[in-house]
Design an enzyme around this catalytic site. Structure first.
Site, PDB file in Angstrom:
ATOM      1  N   CYS A 160     -37.624  36.783  -6.863  1.00  0.00           N
ATOM      2  CA  CYS A 160     -38.671  36.856  -5.853  1.00  0.00           C
ATOM      3  C   CYS A 160     -39.298  38.238  -5.898  1.00  0.00           C
ATOM      4  O   CYS A 160     -38.606  39.226  -6.121  1.00  0.00           O
ATOM      5  CB  CYS A 160     -38.085  36.608  -4.458  1.00  0.00           C
ATOM      6  SG  CYS A 160     -39.338  36.535  -3.152  1.00  0.00           S
ATOM      7  N   CYS A 163     -32.024  22.470  -0.007  1.00  0.00           N
ATOM      8  CA  CYS A 163     -32.803  23.720   0.030  1.00  0.00           C
ATOM      9  C   CYS A 163     -33.148  24.076  -1.420  1.00  0.00           C
ATOM     10  O   CYS A 163     -32.259  24.239  -2.250  1.00  0.00           O
ATOM     11  CB  CYS A 163     -31.931  24.798   0.669  1.00  0.00           C
ATOM     12  SG  CYS A 163     -32.672  26.435   0.676  1.00  0.00           S
ATOM     13  N   CYS A 205     -38.038  41.810   0.363  1.00  0.00           N
ATOM     14  CA  CYS A 205     -37.385  41.942   1.678  1.00  0.00           C
ATOM     15  C   CYS A 205     -36.061  42.686   1.506  1.00  0.00           C
ATOM     16  O   CYS A 205     -35.243  42.326   0.666  1.00  0.00           O
ATOM     17  CB  CYS A 205     -37.158  40.576   2.325  1.00  0.00           C
ATOM     18  SG  CYS A 205     -38.679  39.631   2.562  1.00  0.00           S
ATOM     19  N   GLU A 215     -31.206  28.452  -8.173  1.00  0.00           N
ATOM     20  CA  GLU A 215     -30.195  27.745  -7.396  1.00  0.00           C
ATOM     21  C   GLU A 215     -30.842  26.859  -6.340  1.00  0.00           C
ATOM     22  O   GLU A 215     -31.919  27.158  -5.840  1.00  0.00           O
ATOM     23  CB  GLU A 215     -29.265  28.753  -6.708  1.00  0.00           C
ATOM     24  CG  GLU A 215     -28.419  29.506  -7.715  1.00  0.00           C
ATOM     25  CD  GLU A 215     -27.600  30.637  -7.110  1.00  0.00           C
ATOM     26  OE1 GLU A 215     -26.518  30.896  -7.647  1.00  0.00           O
ATOM     27  OE2 GLU A 215     -28.035  31.257  -6.131  1.00  0.00           O
ATOM     28  N   CYS A 257     -32.471  40.806   1.644  1.00  0.00           N
ATOM     29  CA  CYS A 257     -32.292  39.569   0.879  1.00  0.00           C
ATOM     30  C   CYS A 257     -31.807  39.841  -0.540  1.00  0.00           C
ATOM     31  O   CYS A 257     -32.374  40.671  -1.257  1.00  0.00           O
ATOM     32  CB  CYS A 257     -33.619  38.806   0.825  1.00  0.00           C
ATOM     33  SG  CYS A 257     -33.526  37.263  -0.097  1.00  0.00           S
ATOM     34  N   CYS A 271     -28.356  31.679   3.523  1.00  0.00           N
ATOM     35  CA  CYS A 271     -29.692  32.306   3.500  1.00  0.00           C
ATOM     36  C   CYS A 271     -29.594  33.731   2.992  1.00  0.00           C
ATOM     37  O   CYS A 271     -28.800  34.522   3.489  1.00  0.00           O
ATOM     38  CB  CYS A 271     -30.293  32.372   4.904  1.00  0.00           C
ATOM     39  SG  CYS A 271     -30.468  30.791   5.707  1.00  0.00           S
TER      40      CYS A 271
HETATM   41  N1  SAH Z   1     -39.580  33.513   0.760  1.00  0.00           N
HETATM   42  C1  SAH Z   1     -39.535  32.506   1.803  1.00  0.00           C
HETATM   43  C2  SAH Z   1     -38.544  31.407   1.483  1.00  0.00           C
HETATM   44  C3  SAH Z   1     -37.082  31.848   1.534  1.00  0.00           C
HETATM   45  S1  SAH Z   1     -36.405  31.287   3.044  1.00  0.00           S
HETATM   46  C4  SAH Z   1     -39.217  33.171   3.136  1.00  0.00           C
HETATM   47  O1  SAH Z   1     -38.813  34.321   3.133  1.00  0.00           O
HETATM   48  O2  SAH Z   1     -39.410  32.536   4.167  1.00  0.00           O
HETATM   49  C5  SAH Z   1     -34.994  32.292   3.182  1.00  0.00           C
HETATM   50  C6  SAH Z   1     -34.771  32.728   4.619  1.00  0.00           C
HETATM   51  O3  SAH Z   1     -33.570  33.499   4.652  1.00  0.00           O
HETATM   52  C7  SAH Z   1     -35.888  33.635   5.133  1.00  0.00           C
HETATM   53  O4  SAH Z   1     -36.154  33.326   6.479  1.00  0.00           O
HETATM   54  C8  SAH Z   1     -35.263  35.018   5.031  1.00  0.00           C
HETATM   55  O5  SAH Z   1     -35.803  35.911   5.963  1.00  0.00           O
HETATM   56  C9  SAH Z   1     -33.814  34.722   5.308  1.00  0.00           C
HETATM   57  N2  SAH Z   1     -32.897  35.719   4.753  1.00  0.00           N
HETATM   58  C10 SAH Z   1     -33.090  36.524   3.694  1.00  0.00           C
HETATM   59  N3  SAH Z   1     -32.011  37.295   3.486  1.00  0.00           N
HETATM   60  C11 SAH Z   1     -31.116  36.953   4.428  1.00  0.00           C
HETATM   61  C12 SAH Z   1     -29.774  37.384   4.722  1.00  0.00           C
HETATM   62  N4  SAH Z   1     -29.161  38.301   3.965  1.00  0.00           N
HETATM   63  N5  SAH Z   1     -29.144  36.810   5.762  1.00  0.00           N
HETATM   64  C13 SAH Z   1     -29.743  35.857   6.498  1.00  0.00           C
HETATM   65  N6  SAH Z   1     -30.979  35.407   6.265  1.00  0.00           N
HETATM   66  C14 SAH Z   1     -31.666  35.945   5.238  1.00  0.00           C
END
Ligand code: SAH
Length: 335
Positions: free
Chosen positions: A104, A97, A108, A77, A111, A325
């Site tokens: 991935c 974006c 985390c 996406e 996420c 995000c």
């Molecule tokens: N893998 C890279 C690129 C993805 S950026 C990274 O983690 O930086 C996606 C962003 O969204 C990251 O800063 C991550 O911490 C954040 N994120 C992940 N899950 C989220 C959620 N459920 N709510 C808000 N932000 C989230």
């Protein structure tokens, strides 16, 4: 193919800058060369299989990537975001974006993409193809910014991401200045240093915790690259004077949003040229976390600001279409 080198530049300009859809259009190539190209190559394009529209103007593009040359089929996406999260900034922004991997592997806990696991790395064409499709969808409005904040960990797919950055910034490509491109990472320290040494893009590091035990729990990658080493790598980056590193911090109620966390964050970032982007947690089914209350987010921000750290709140966009995000999971909505 025995052709002079300048032909390559001509063809690249047709493919990327002029976005040709057939070899026949490449009018500065001889008829014979066009025929040979058409016989041996395809001009493959990435087209969204589905576009979802959010009430707030955000649009999510779903792509199906076909299996080919030893890689399996996958879905990814991208998200088009008309930006209003900087009320102090009159310039209109349209940010795309994009994803660097299908799924991935970083794990985390907060996420949705992590729950898919890593499906596979994207090839440069699949990364650039998202930009090309985003440009087409946004036209006549031009994209102003590209962020590698979709699915995947860009620095875990370093080579293809770097090739894509070259194509995106080249004159014969998309002529997007690296200053308008941001690569976001969970903090693979050696690759962070390499990225900054080799490209002019902006760096965003997803921190989201202030102690190793807390970060180990939320972001398992911390066991490989603990906080001290990551921050040391950031301190040692050859950053141009005017540049700052962005630290992203997802605020999770009762996990990492206390005053003490904010104060520890101040200490961790001491001496670094930074800005902090606070991200209210975006929920997804089965997440097991809750967003911090608004008052808590504002208090966290106020503590950072009181210590001279520029901190902004990333207002959630596209939540109603699971485009915010941490919500990207490449599921087609039930009709
Ligand atoms: N893998 C890279 C690129 C993805 S950026 C990274 O983690 O930086 C996606 C962003 O969204 C990251 O800063 C991550 O911490 C954040 N994120 C992940 N899950 C989220 C959620 N459920 N709510 C808000 N932000 C989230």
């Amino acid at each position: 193919m025995g052709e002079p080198p300048y032909r390559a530049a001509q063809i690249l300009a047709w493919v990327h800058r002029k976005r040709a859809v057939t070899f026949e259009e490449m009018s500065n190539l001889s008829r014979a060369l066009r025929a040979r190209l058409a016989a041996d190559f395809v001009l493959a394009r990435l087209e969204p299989a589905f576009v979802a529209d959010s009430a707030d103007g955000t649009r999510k593009l779903l792509f199906h990537l076909p299996a080919e040359r030893g890689v399996r089929a996958a879905a990814i996406e991208s998200v088009l975001i008309p930006q209003v999260d900087r009320p102090d900034d009159a310039r209109d922004r349209l940010t795309l974006c994009i994803s660097s991997q299908a799924g991935c592997g970083m794990g985390c806990r907060f996420c949705a993409t992590a729950r898919m696991g890593l499906v596979r790395n994207l090839r440069p064409a699949e990364i650039v193809g998202q930009v090309r499709a985003g440009i087409a969808l946004a036209a006549p409005t031009a994209l102003t910014n590209i962020v590698f904040m979709g699915m995947g960990e860009p620095l875990a797919n370093y080579g293809p991401v770097k090739t894509a950055l070259e194509i995106l910034s080249a004159e014969w490509g998309y002529a997007i200045s690296p200053r308008r491109i941001t690569v976001s990472t969970v903090g693979l320290a050696p690759a962070v240093s390499r990225l900054i040494a080799e490209t002019g893009v902006n760096l965003a590091v997803s921190l989201s915790a202030t102690t190793d035990p807390q970060r180990d729990r939320l972001m398992p990658v911390n066991r490989r690259f603990p906080l001290a080493g990551l921050l040391r790598a950031c301190r040692e980056l050859p950053l141009p004077r005017r540049k700052r590193i962005t630290f992203e911090y997802v605020l999770l109620a009762g996990e990492n949003d206390a005053d003490a966390d904010a104060r520890r964050l101040v200490r961790l970032l001491h001496g670094l040229r930074v800005k902090v982007n606070l991200i209210p947690f975006n929920p997804f089914p089965g997440a097991g976390f809750a967003a911090s209350p608004r008052a808590r987010i504002l208090r966290f921000q106020a503590i950072l600001r009181a210590h001279g750290i520029g901190a902004t709140i990333r207002e959630s966009r596209g939540q109603d279409i699971q485009a915010a995000c941490g919500q990207l999971a490449a599921a087609r909505p039930a009709a």
